[in-house]
Design a protein around this motif. Structure first.
Motif: not given
Length: 485
Positions: A50, A52, A143, A186-187, A190, A193-194
């Motif tokens: 994860d 986050d 990406k 997808q992770k 993501e 992007d972060r």
């Protein structure tokens, strides 16, 4: 007087008190063990899949507050604090210090996200992390590629140089990786992007700090630049702390210790921190960068002290310091002056003084030019000189030869040199010894036409007698003339 029962009761009371203290300590230790167990449980429950749970900076309240203040300040486009206010009490100054700390936290967060992307994407393209080292470039490339297997269909021209794109294409054709599952992909996207959002936030913070450094520390920004000046202030803890710091400590601000793994540090880079990011340091030749860093650190400390006292808000002192640094570095790069030929000293026109005396006069007489040499050095006008080999060959005799006589005529001139008494005595002894001895070729045999070989006395042949005849009874002897007394 206390009885035995009273003493036993007192001992029991002390034992009970000690047991109560031990129970309290055991309770504290139990609480600490419970805290440690809870921390270990949190680590065990932490899910590294994860994003986050790994990256938490963007969701913190401090990050949101600082970014909101930065955006408001950029919109208002404030020029800086007023000239009469105290620097530490200025709210913009405090915001700049917070932005410096936040920029460091953002850089660390980008590294964490970069490691997360590498761990997930190495199943697809493991060699990519060695070809693209920069974290932001790596996130952009990942990406862009995604799950594509044929990289010739992916346009990377706006992200990387053509040479690196060609190497990536060739390496991707031989890699052993496989396509990622949809949830893992997808992770990864993501996380990319972060990382890009964190990079844009870091640029926004640096833009704000650089725009305000011209009014907070104009002289320091003139020397090292706004970005480096902001990092120096943030690391030192403010402009006043930077002004109190010696130049040797300013030079190593921001230095990251490198793990040499037991190898020698002789070939490692010099001990320079943020100052190696300055334009002056980068434009200096490698052999002079150590000296240049010391010079820049010294002048930066002086500029920080000027800014801390608000002595020159126009930045004139910083420009003068920067020009002085530039001139010194140019002076270091000049070739050494050519070696000039050393002229000979001017000779003395006066004759050298010599001591006089009998010894010097004798030496002059001994080495003086004789009349014979004088005549040999002269030539008569219209008269050919005689030579040793004839017909002008060999050594010429000058005026030594007399015309028509074919002989050399030298006038006998008595020598001025007086023979020493010792030399005369030795010469007399040699003459006497030579007269007394006979030649080794003399013999007592004589060849005559009458008898052939005759035996004769060689002393008689020389007209000398033997014994007393040579003195008293010789035919050539005469009487001695005695003086009367």
């Amino acid at each position: 007087m206390a009885t035995l029962e009273d003493s036993f009761l007192a001992d029991l009371d002390e034992l009970s008190d000690n047991e109560a203290e031990l129970d309290e300590n055991d309770g504290d230790v139990g609480k600490e063990e419970e805290d440690v167990d809870m921390d270990m449980a949190d680590l065990e429950t932490l899910n590294y899949d994860d994003l986050d749970s790994v990256s938490k900076l963007q969701k913190s309240q401090r990050y949101a507050d600082i970014m909101q203040k930065v955006e408001e300040a950029l919109r208002k486009d404030l020029d800086g604090s007023e000239k009469g206010t105290v620097l530490e009490d200025d709210p913009e100054y405090k915001l700049i210090v917070d932005c410096n700390q936040l920029s460091v936290d953002i850089e660390n967060e980008i590294v964490i996200v970069h490691n997360f992307i590498k761990d997930k994407y190495k199943l697809k393209f493991q060699e990519l992390e060695s070809l693209v080292n920069h974290p932001i470039d790596y996130a952009r490339v990942v990406k862009k590629i995604g799950n594509e297997t044929d990289l010739t269909l992916v346009d990377l021209a706006d992200l990387l140089p053509s040479a690196i794109i060609m190497v990536i294409s060739v390496t991707a054709s031989t890699t052993k990786g496989s396509s990622l599952p949809e949830d893992v992909l997808q992770k990864v996207l993501e996380a990319c992007d972060r990382a890009l959002d964190l990079d844009s936030a870091r640029k926004k913070v640096l833009e704000f700090v650089e725009s305000k450094m011209g009014s907070i520390a104009p002289n320091l920004s003139t020397i090292v630049g706004s970005a480096v000046a902001a990092k120096l202030m943030g690391t030192a803890g403010g402009l006043s702390a930077l002004a109190k710091m010696p130049a040797c400590n300013v030079q190593v601000l921001g230095l990251k210790r490198k793990n040499l793994a037991g190898f020698s540090s002789a070939t490692s880079q010099s001990r320079v921190g943020y100052l190696e990011q300055t334009e002056i340091f980068q434009s200096t030749p490698p052999g002079l960068r150590a000296r240049a860093s010391r010079l820049v650190a010294a002048k930066s400390t002086l500029a920080a002290r000027v800014d801390a006292t608000r002595g020159d808000p126009t930045g004139t002192s910083g420009k003068a310091f920067r020009e002085e640094i530039r001139k010194k570095i140019e002076k270091w790069q000049e070739p050494p002056p050519a070696r000039q030929p050393k002229p000979l000293p001017v000779p003395d026109s006066e004759p050298k003084k010599r001591r006089g005396g009998r010894r010097l006069r004798k030496m002059k007489e001994r080495y003086a030019v004789t009349d014979m040499r004088k005549l040999a050095n002269r030539m008569a006008f219209g008269t050919p000189e005689e030579s040793s080999l004839g017909d002008g060959l060999g050594e010429g005799y000058g005026m030594l030869g007399q015309a028509g006589s074919n002989r050399l005529r030298v006038s006998s001139v008595p020598s001025k040199l007086k023979i020493n008494a010792k030399v005369a005595k030795k010469l007399k002894e040699r003459q006497y010894a030579g007269g007394a001895t006979t030649s080794g070729l003399t013999s007592s045999l004589a060849f005559t036409p009458v008898q052939g070989i005759e035996l004769c006395n060689p002393q008689q042949a020389l007209g000398l007698g033997s014994g007393t005849q040579s003195t008293y009874f010789s035919e050539s002897g005469t009487f001695s003339k005695l003086k009367k007394i």
